[in-house]
Design an enzyme around this catalytic site. Structure first.
Site, short mmCIF file in Angstrom:
data_model
loop_
_atom_site.label_atom_id
_atom_site.label_comp_id
_atom_site.label_asym_id
_atom_site.label_seq_id
_atom_site.Cartn_x
_atom_site.Cartn_y
_atom_site.Cartn_z
N CYS A 156 27.41 51.45 24.55
CA CYS A 156 26.48 51.10 25.63
C CYS A 156 25.27 52.02 25.69
O CYS A 156 24.27 51.68 26.33
CB CYS A 156 27.19 51.17 26.97
SG CYS A 156 28.47 49.95 27.08
N1 CO8 Z 1 40.96 36.90 38.30
C1 CO8 Z 1 41.73 37.14 39.36
N2 CO8 Z 1 42.38 38.31 39.57
C2 CO8 Z 1 42.24 39.26 38.63
C3 CO8 Z 1 41.46 39.08 37.47
C4 CO8 Z 1 40.80 37.83 37.32
N3 CO8 Z 1 40.02 37.56 36.27
N4 CO8 Z 1 41.51 40.19 36.72
C5 CO8 Z 1 42.30 41.06 37.38
N5 CO8 Z 1 42.75 40.50 38.53
C6 CO8 Z 1 43.64 41.10 39.53
C7 CO8 Z 1 44.65 42.01 38.88
O1 CO8 Z 1 45.82 41.30 38.53
C8 CO8 Z 1 44.89 43.04 39.96
O2 CO8 Z 1 45.85 42.52 40.86
P1 CO8 Z 1 47.00 43.47 41.43
O3 CO8 Z 1 46.28 44.54 42.20
O4 CO8 Z 1 47.81 42.54 42.28
O5 CO8 Z 1 47.69 44.02 40.24
C9 CO8 Z 1 43.58 43.12 40.73
O6 CO8 Z 1 42.86 41.92 40.39
C10 CO8 Z 1 42.76 44.34 40.35
O7 CO8 Z 1 42.62 44.41 38.91
P2 CO8 Z 1 41.77 45.55 38.21
O8 CO8 Z 1 42.31 46.88 38.67
O9 CO8 Z 1 41.67 45.31 36.76
O10 CO8 Z 1 40.34 45.27 38.85
P3 CO8 Z 1 39.18 46.25 39.20
O11 CO8 Z 1 38.95 46.19 40.63
O12 CO8 Z 1 39.33 47.59 38.54
O13 CO8 Z 1 37.94 45.52 38.49
C11 CO8 Z 1 36.58 45.77 36.51
C12 CO8 Z 1 37.91 45.32 37.09
C13 CO8 Z 1 35.51 44.83 37.03
C14 CO8 Z 1 36.67 45.69 35.00
C15 CO8 Z 1 36.28 47.20 36.97
O14 CO8 Z 1 37.36 48.04 36.71
C16 CO8 Z 1 35.08 47.79 36.28
O15 CO8 Z 1 33.99 47.24 36.26
N6 CO8 Z 1 35.25 49.01 35.77
C17 CO8 Z 1 34.17 49.73 35.09
C18 CO8 Z 1 34.07 49.15 33.80
C19 CO8 Z 1 32.93 49.68 33.02
O16 CO8 Z 1 31.89 50.04 33.50
N7 CO8 Z 1 33.18 49.67 31.79
C20 CO8 Z 1 32.19 50.05 30.91
C21 CO8 Z 1 31.96 48.89 30.18
S1 CO8 Z 1 31.94 49.31 28.57
C22 CO8 Z 1 30.43 49.04 28.15
O17 CO8 Z 1 29.59 48.78 29.00
C23 CO8 Z 1 30.20 49.02 26.68
C24 CO8 Z 1 31.47 48.94 25.94
C25 CO8 Z 1 31.30 49.07 24.51
C26 CO8 Z 1 30.54 47.99 23.92
C27 CO8 Z 1 31.03 46.63 24.12
C28 CO8 Z 1 30.10 45.66 23.47
C29 CO8 Z 1 30.57 44.26 23.55
#
Ligand code: CO8
Length: 374
Positions: A156
């Protein structure tokens, strides 16, 4: 010493949009298909049933409303769930080069320059379409630039690290003008069958033209300084690579050959890293947060950006001070902060200061402090 400036930017946006509604419909159809095909194993407790995805969750957790992709037919087909790109002949432009070329031409046009004056092309992206020859050299040839070209990958942070490399070379006099190009085909890297991440990424290409301030023909953003930092982490990882063939059979479709992340941990660990990085960069430059007119942040998550904006400015950012584009483009890896800069910088006034900042896998953080002239 010469002074570097951003004199033009360009954004190539693919034609196809996938809304959250379309995405969730396709994912849920895939999950239902998987569950019916594996009904016996699921009933026996040998395989875990797939849960449905939800639009509400996606918007609430990330702020993403849609994404652009090069191919949507494969992605939305529950029996495929990945993009389909026909193989191109070796004498045809590669997909990354084609996207990068479009963005590069827009950046040159914005600056009123020809490609002939460019003597460095950096193709900086999270994934490269092939190992070699460098995509950057192909773009250099297609554009008709002189000098030299190379690929680099800092996930990124590829764009900001590329801008630092180009700006340093320009200051030293080894180049006069550079294009930093970020073609991100994130759709090919994303695991669309994983509900925890299937909504995260989109495709795009950006380009940034960097020239000497003396060579600028119109308004420009002087690059006052840059700062890059890395800290190893496995929380965002992809194990695909050229050693794939040497592994035991059956590895081709393994989950870790696509994007994997521990999103919660990334959130928790990257936030303080970025906030402290920006604060230290600004402090070393003697720039107070009150002097910062705009923040163009990496576009991964709205809550994350809101937090960083508040931390850096010491207050809730006013509308427009920290523009997000992720609701339309999703996370486009290294291109995100450059899209935000490209779309939301024209209105700044002579003397205004702003900061471009990327963060992501590595971990990596890159910041570019810019000042508007003209
Ligand atoms: N629909 C419905 N419910 C869902 C879904 C879904 N799609 N996905 C998860 N849930 C549920 C889970 O089951 C969980 O339920 P429970 O609590 O009952 O177990 C609940 O939602 C919470 O799940 P998560 O803990 O996974 O959810 P978060 O609140 O943490 O949100 C995110 C997920 C949005 C991914 C969040 O963690 C986030 O944005 N984190 C930061 C991520 C980030 O910035 N990453 C960097 C990205 S990497 C990058 O930018 C480059 C990477 C390298 C290059 C890639 C190129 C392609």
């Amino acid at each position: 010493m010469y002074k570097p400036a951003i004199t033009g930017t360009g954004v190539f946006t693919p034609e196809n949009v996938i809304t959250n509604a379309e995405l969730v419909t396709a994912f849920n159809a895939y999950a239902d298909l998987f569950n019916s095909e594996n009904a016996a194993a699921i009933a026996a407790g040998e395989v875990e049933a797939k849960e449905h995805s939800s639009e509400d969750f996606i918007v609430k957790a990330s702020g993403i409303e849609q994404r652009y992709v090069i191919d949507k037919t494969g992605v939305l087909d529950p029996r495929v769930m990945h993009p389909l790109f026909p193989q191109r002949a070796d004498d045809e432009p590669s997909l990354m080069a084609e996207m990068g070329l479009d963005a590069a031409r827009q950046a040159l046009a914005a600056a009123g320059k020809d490609a002939g004056g460019v003597d460095l092309v950096i193709c900086a992206a999270s994934n490269m379409e092939r190992a070699y020859p460098a995509v950057a050299i192909e773009i250099q040839q297609l554009l008709g630039c002189g000098g030299f070209a190379f690929d680099m990958n800092v996930a990124c942070s590829s764009a900001t690290f590329g801008i630092q490399a180009a700006a340093d070379m320009l200051r030293a006099g080894s180049i006069r003008s550079a294009l930093v190009i970020n073609p991100e085909i994130c759709s090919a890297h994303l695991e669309w069958r994983d509900r925890y991440c299937h909504f995260i990424f989109g495709d795009v290409a950006t380009a940034t033209l960097i020239e000497r301030t003396d060579d600028a023909q119109g308004p420009y953003f002087e690059i006052r300084s840059t700062r890059c930092a890395t800290e190893f982490s496995n929380n965002i990882r992809n194990n695909n690579g050229y050693l794939r063939r040497s592994r035991p059979a059956g590895m081709a479709d393994r989950r870790d050959m696509q994007f994997m992340q521990n999103g919660r941990k990334v959130f928790k660990e990257v936030l303080p890293m970025v906030s402290e990085h920006i604060a230290a960069h600004l402090s070393d430059e003697g720039v107070g947060a009150d002097a910062l007119k705009r923040l163009w942040l990496h576009q991964a998550n709205k809550t994350m950006n809101d937090f960083i904006g508040r931390k850096v400015l010491g207050r809730t950012p006013e509308p427009g001070e920290q523009p997000n584009i992720l609701q339309d483009y999703a996370n486009t890896s290294s291109a995100g902060s450059i899209i935000a800069f490209s779309k939301y910088s024209d209105d700044l006034q002579d003397g205004d200061t702003g900061l471009i900042c990327s963060f992501g896998a590595g971990y990596s953080v890159g910041s570019v402090l810019v000042q508007r002239h003209g």
